[in-house]
Motif scaffolding. Structure first.
Motif, PDB file in Angstrom:
ATOM      1  N   SER A 224       1.040  -0.839   0.352  1.00  0.00           N
ATOM      2  CA  SER A 224      -0.389   0.448  -0.404  1.00  0.00           C
ATOM      3  C   SER A 224       0.919   1.403   0.204  1.00  0.00           C
ATOM      4  O   SER A 224       1.793   1.054   0.612  1.00  0.00           O
ATOM      5  N   PRO A 225       0.669   2.433  -0.664  1.00  0.00           N
ATOM      6  CA  PRO A 225       0.965   2.896  -1.197  1.00  0.00           C
ATOM      7  C   PRO A 225       0.853   4.265   0.411  1.00  0.00           C
ATOM      8  O   PRO A 225       0.472   4.227   0.696  1.00  0.00           O
ATOM      9  N   TYR A 226       2.676   4.738   1.190  1.00  0.00           N
ATOM     10  CA  TYR A 226       2.120   6.004   1.849  1.00  0.00           C
ATOM     11  C   TYR A 226       2.782   7.303   1.519  1.00  0.00           C
ATOM     12  O   TYR A 226       3.752   7.303   0.927  1.00  0.00           O
ATOM     13  N   ARG A 227       2.484   8.250   2.660  1.00  0.00           N
ATOM     14  CA  ARG A 227       3.053   9.871   1.801  1.00  0.00           C
ATOM     15  C   ARG A 227       4.071  10.626   3.026  1.00  0.00           C
ATOM     16  O   ARG A 227       3.388  10.277   4.161  1.00  0.00           O
ATOM     17  N   LEU A 228       4.807  11.158   2.151  1.00  0.00           N
ATOM     18  CA  LEU A 228       5.471  11.821   3.178  1.00  0.00           C
ATOM     19  C   LEU A 228       5.311  13.410   2.437  1.00  0.00           C
ATOM     20  O   LEU A 228       5.644  13.700   1.577  1.00  0.00           O
ATOM     21  N   ALA A 229       4.738  14.151   3.501  1.00  0.00           N
ATOM     22  CA  ALA A 229       4.956  15.441   2.932  1.00  0.00           C
ATOM     23  C   ALA A 229       5.457  16.477   4.267  1.00  0.00           C
ATOM     24  O   ALA A 229       5.548  16.788   5.205  1.00  0.00           O
ATOM     25  N   ILE A 230       6.075  17.270   3.383  1.00  0.00           N
ATOM     26  CA  ILE A 230       7.447  17.833   3.433  1.00  0.00           C
ATOM     27  C   ILE A 230       6.819  19.553   3.258  1.00  0.00           C
ATOM     28  O   ILE A 230       6.698  20.199   2.237  1.00  0.00           O
ATOM     29  N   PRO A 231       7.017  20.274   4.468  1.00  0.00           N
ATOM     30  CA  PRO A 231       5.998  21.842   4.578  1.00  0.00           C
ATOM     31  C   PRO A 231       7.134  22.762   3.970  1.00  0.00           C
ATOM     32  O   PRO A 231       8.543  22.206   4.393  1.00  0.00           O
ATOM     33  N   MET A 232       7.175  23.752   3.445  1.00  0.00           N
ATOM     34  CA  MET A 232       8.277  24.464   2.618  1.00  0.00           C
ATOM     35  C   MET A 232       8.477  25.936   3.995  1.00  0.00           C
ATOM     36  O   MET A 232       7.449  25.542   4.971  1.00  0.00           O
ATOM     37  N   ARG A 233       9.163  25.847   4.490  1.00  0.00           N
ATOM     38  CA  ARG A 233       9.840  27.047   5.094  1.00  0.00           C
ATOM     39  C   ARG A 233       9.931  28.093   4.500  1.00  0.00           C
ATOM     40  O   ARG A 233      10.753  28.263   3.880  1.00  0.00           O
ATOM     41  N   SER A 234      10.313  29.380   5.620  1.00  0.00           N
ATOM     42  CA  SER A 234      10.835  30.484   5.565  1.00  0.00           C
ATOM     43  C   SER A 234      10.911  31.720   6.138  1.00  0.00           C
ATOM     44  O   SER A 234      10.938  31.420   7.451  1.00  0.00           O
ATOM     45  N   LEU A 235      12.222  32.498   5.759  1.00  0.00           N
ATOM     46  CA  LEU A 235      13.098  33.391   6.591  1.00  0.00           C
ATOM     47  C   LEU A 235      12.526  34.842   6.145  1.00  0.00           C
ATOM     48  O   LEU A 235      12.977  34.626   5.333  1.00  0.00           O
ATOM     49  N   VAL A 236      12.021  35.701   7.024  1.00  0.00           N
ATOM     50  CA  VAL A 236      11.405  36.490   6.734  1.00  0.00           C
ATOM     51  C   VAL A 236      12.455  37.959   7.198  1.00  0.00           C
ATOM     52  O   VAL A 236      12.778  38.344   8.479  1.00  0.00           O
ATOM     53  N   THR A 237      12.896  38.651   6.227  1.00  0.00           N
ATOM     54  CA  THR A 237      14.138  39.939   7.121  1.00  0.00           C
ATOM     55  C   THR A 237      13.195  41.271   6.426  1.00  0.00           C
ATOM     56  O   THR A 237      12.775  41.846   5.817  1.00  0.00           O
ATOM     57  N   ASN A 238      14.191  41.921   7.370  1.00  0.00           N
ATOM     58  CA  ASN A 238      14.020  43.718   7.140  1.00  0.00           C
ATOM     59  C   ASN A 238      15.609  43.718   7.227  1.00  0.00           C
ATOM     60  O   ASN A 238      15.977  43.357   8.089  1.00  0.00           O
ATOM     61  N   LEU A 239      15.801  45.427   6.761  1.00  0.00           N
ATOM     62  CA  LEU A 239      17.053  46.155   6.703  1.00  0.00           C
ATOM     63  C   LEU A 239      16.811  47.780   6.570  1.00  0.00           C
ATOM     64  O   LEU A 239      16.091  47.696   5.170  1.00  0.00           O
ATOM     65  N   MET A 240      17.226  48.884   7.308  1.00  0.00           N
ATOM     66  CA  MET A 240      16.905  49.972   7.494  1.00  0.00           C
ATOM     67  C   MET A 240      18.181  50.655   6.315  1.00  0.00           C
ATOM     68  O   MET A 240      19.155  50.375   7.135  1.00  0.00           O
ATOM     69  N   ILE A 241      17.693  51.590   5.733  1.00  0.00           N
ATOM     70  CA  ILE A 241      19.110  52.403   5.452  1.00  0.00           C
ATOM     71  C   ILE A 241      18.277  54.430   5.753  1.00  0.00           C
ATOM     72  O   ILE A 241      17.336  54.356   4.965  1.00  0.00           O
TER      73      ILE A 241
END
Length: 554
Positions: free
Chosen positions: A112-129
Motif C-alpha cells: 500500500s502506498p504511503y506519503r510523506l508531506a514536507i512543508p516549505m519554510r521561510s525566513l523573513v527579513t528587513n534592513l533599514m538604510i
C-alpha cells in the motif's frame, strides 16, 4: 586624543600637523562553519519546482512490501514436479484428476502506498538604510563606505542563520544552546545603563553566536516556554510568570561579544528585564535568585521564534530542516510526533514515524566514553548492515573538535624507543592529512565542525547530491542580493510589491495625536528566504555522550 607631551614641539605645532587615518576599513565578521561552507553546501542538489504541490508542500510517495505467495511445493504433493494425480481405470487405462498445485493467490500481500508531506519554510527579513548613511557615502572625506559594509554584514547574518539551522533540532525547539555559569552585570555609557549577561554555552558550540545576533531567552522545563526578555514577564509570589509573548512585548537582547577561547558569550540589553537581574524582590518581600535559575532552566533561541498569547504551553517553533530534523532513532521525546521525520513540523496526516517504518530509522547510540577505532568500526558495521539492503550508505563523519582530539589521543604512542643509533627527531610530528576512515572497502571522510554540539558525531550521506534544496518559483519583480552567498536563496520583495524596479520602501511615522502619515529619512528593504532541505536518503548515524578532549582559557 593627543599623545604628545605637553609643552613639546609636537604639542606646540599640533594644530598644523596633519592627522592621517588609514583609508582602509576592516570589517570583522564571524566565519561560517567550514564543513557547511566547503562540503555540505557544495554537495547539495536542487529539487525541481515541479515537485511542489498544494501549499508549496513537497510530497513523496513510498511503497515498501513484498507481494505474491511463495510456498514449498511438497505441501502440494510436488505436483509441479511430477504432474497431477491419476485414477486407475482397469488394467489398461486411467483417468486424470485436477488437483491444486499452486497456493491461493489471494493469500498474497500487496504493498500500500504511503506519503510523506514536507512543508516549505521561510525566513523573513528587513534592513533599514537612512538618507544620512547615503549622504555619508557621498562624502569624499569618509573612510571607506557606510552602506556596503552594512549589506555585507546582513548577508553574513543570513548565511550564519542557515548554517545554524542545519545543526539545530525541532525536538528541542531549535535552541542554540542552554545557559550555564551565567553572571549578570551592567555598564554605564554616557549616563545610560546597559545590562549584560555572560554565560557559557552548555554544548560548547560558541561559534553559533556572533556579535549583533538577535536572540531570546526562554525558560524551559519549569516555566513551559515563557520568554524571559519580555515586558509581560514579572514576578508573582516569588515565581516568574508571563501573561503573553508578542513582537511588541519583546525586550531587545543581542549578542555583544563572543570569546571562543573561553567558551563565553556576552549578551547586552538596554532594559533590565526579568532574568537579567541577579536578584528580584517579590511582592511578599522575598527574593528570587533568577540568575541561578538561568543556569538550570533557560535556553537561547533566535529572536521571535517563540510567540504565544497564553504565556506558556502554546508555541510556534519552526525552522528550515537540518540533519536533526531527519535523523530519528525512535527514542526521541517531546512534542506530539517526536519520532517522526521532521518531528512536530511533520504533516499531521502524511508523516512517517520511524517506529512504524524502521527502514527510515537512523542509528543513534550513546557512546559513554572516548571514541576508539575499534568502536567506530562496530558502529559503522551496524549502520552498513542495516542500511545496505535498501541501497543506503553514509560517507561523511562530522564531529566536534574535542571528539576527534580524544580519538587521535588513543592512537598516539606515549613512548617510543629508537634503537637505530640515529639522533632523535621531531620533524614529522602531528597529523599531516585530514581525517579519513576506511573500513570494508568503504571510505568515510571525517570533518571537524565548530557548530556541532560537544560530544557528538554525525554520520550522513553527502555524495550523489543526496541533500536537495527546494525553492518555490519567484514572482516577477523580486531582486537578488549580490552580497549574499550563492547558496542563500534570498530575494528583496519591494519591487514585486510595488510593481517597480526598487528594492526599498519608505519608512513612515504617524504625527502625534494620530494625525497625518509623515515620511521619514529612512527606507526599508524587506526580503525573504524560502526553502526546504530534503534528503533522498534520510538514514544516518548520530553518536552522543562521547568523551571530549579540548581546552579553554580560564
Amino acid at each position: 586624543m593627543a599623545f604628545a607631551t605637553t609643552g613639546s614641539i609636537f604639542d606646540r605645532q599640533s594644530t598644523r600637523i596633519q592627522e592621517v587615518i588609514n583609508k582602509s576599513l576592516r570589517v570583522f565578521l564571524a566565519g561560517l562553519d567550514p564543513v557547511w561552507r566547503d562540503n555540505i553546501v557544495t554537495s547539495q542538489g536542487v529539487g525541481s519546482n515541479a515537485e511542489l504541490g498544494r501549499d508549496l508542500k513537497i510530497t513523496k510517495v513510498f511503497m515498501g512490501s513484498l507481494t505474491g505467495v511463495i510456498e514449498n511445493g511438497r505441501g502440494f504433493g510436488d505436483k509441479d514436479l511430477y504432474g497431477d494425480l491419476t485414477t486407475t481405470l482397469g488394467p489398461l487405462m486411467h483417468t486424470q484428476q485436477v488437483n491444486q498445485a499452486y497456493p491461493d493467490p489471494t493469500d498474497g500481500p500487496n504493498a500500500s502506498p504511503y506519503r510523506l508531506a514536507i512543508p516549505m519554510r521561510s525566513l523573513v527579513t528587513n534592513l533599514m538604510i537612512t538618507l544620512g548613511e547615503k549622504q555619508a557615502d557621498a562624502t569624499p572625506a569618509l573612510i571607506d563606505q557606510v552602506v556596503a559594509p552594512k549589506l555585507t554584514a546582513f548577508a553574513r547574518n543570513m548565511a550564519l542563520t542557515l548554517c545554524n539551522y542545519w545543526y539545530l533540532s525541532q525536538n528541542n525547539s531549535y535552541r542554540l544552546c542552554n545557559i550555564t555559569n551565567a553572571v549578570a552585570s551592567s555598564i554605564t555609557i554616557n549616563s545610560v545603563i546597559y545590562y549584560r549577561m555572560t554565560f557559557n554555552p552548555d554544548n560548547q558550540a560558541t561559534h553559533r553566536f556572533s556579535r549583533g545576533q538577535r536572540i531570546d531567552l526562554i525558560w524551559t522545563a519549569a516555566s513551559k516556554g515563557m520568554r524571559s526578555n519580555d515586558t509581560n514577564a514579572q514576578v508573582v509570589s516569588g515565581t516568574v510568570t508571563l501573561t503573553g509573548s508578542t513582537r511588541a512585548t519583546r525586550v531587545q537582547v543581542v549578542v555583544e561579544n563572543v570569546d571562543p577561547l573561553k567558551n563565553e558569550v556576552v549578551l547586552i540589553s538596554a532594559t533590565n528585564f526579568v532574568g537579567m537581574r541577579s536578584a528580584l524582590t517579590t511582592g511578599s518581600g522575598g527574593v528570587t535568585t533568577v540568575i541561578t535559575e538561568f543556569n538550570t532552566d533557560c535556553s537561547v533561541l533566535y529572536a521571535n521564534s517563540h510567540l504565544n498569547t497564553s504565556g506558556q504551553g502554546t508555541n510556534s517553533f519552526t525552522g528550515i530542516a537540518g540533519i536533526n530534523s531527519w535523523l530519528k532513532g525512535g527514542s526521541e521525546t517531546g512534542g506530539t510526533r517526536p519520532t517522526s521525520l521532521l518531528g512536530d513540523e511533520s504533516d499531521s496526516t502524511d508523516f512517517i514515524d520511524v517506529t512504524e517504518r524502521p527502514e527510515f530509522k537512523s542509528f543513534k547510540y550513546s557512546v559513554g566514553g572516548v571514541l576508539t577505532e575499534y568502536n567506530l568500526k562496530r558502529y559503522l558495521q551496524r549502520v552498513h548492515a542495516a542500511f545496505e539492503p535498501n541501497g543506503h550508505t553514509i560517507d561523511a563523519l562530522i564531529a566536534s573538535e574535542g571528539v576527534w582530539t580524544a580519538y587521535e589521543s588513543q592512537k598516539i604512542g606515549q613512548y617510543r624507543i629508537d634503537r637505530t643509533s640515529r639522533v632523535a627527531s621531531i620533524a614529522n610530528e602531528g597529523q599531516a592529512e585530514g581525517f579519513s576512515f576506511s573500513f570494508e572497502g568503504r571510505t568515510y571522510k571525517g570533518h571537524t565542525s565548530r557548530f556541532v554540539e560537544a560530544g557528538t558525531l554525525y554520520g550522513i550521506k553527502l555524495g550523489g547530491k543526496n541533500w536537495k534544496k527546494y525553492i518555490p518559483p519567484s514572482p516577477k519583480g523580486v531582486t537578488k542580493m549580490s552580497e549574499a552567498d550563492g547558496y542563500v536563496p534570498f530575494e528583496f520583495v519591494a519591487g514585486a510589491i510595488t510593481g517597480t524596479g526598487t528594492n526599498q520602501l519608505p519608512v513612515y511615522t504617524v504625527a502625534s495625536g494620530g494625525g497625518s502619515t509623515l515620511v521619514t529619512q529612512a527606507s526599508q528593504m524587506p526580503g525573504r528566504i524560502r526553502m526546504q532541505l530534503v534528503p533522498d536518503q534520510v538514514n544516518g548515524m548520530k553518536l552522543t555522550d562521547i568523551t571530549e578532549d579540548r581546552v579553554y582559557m580560564t
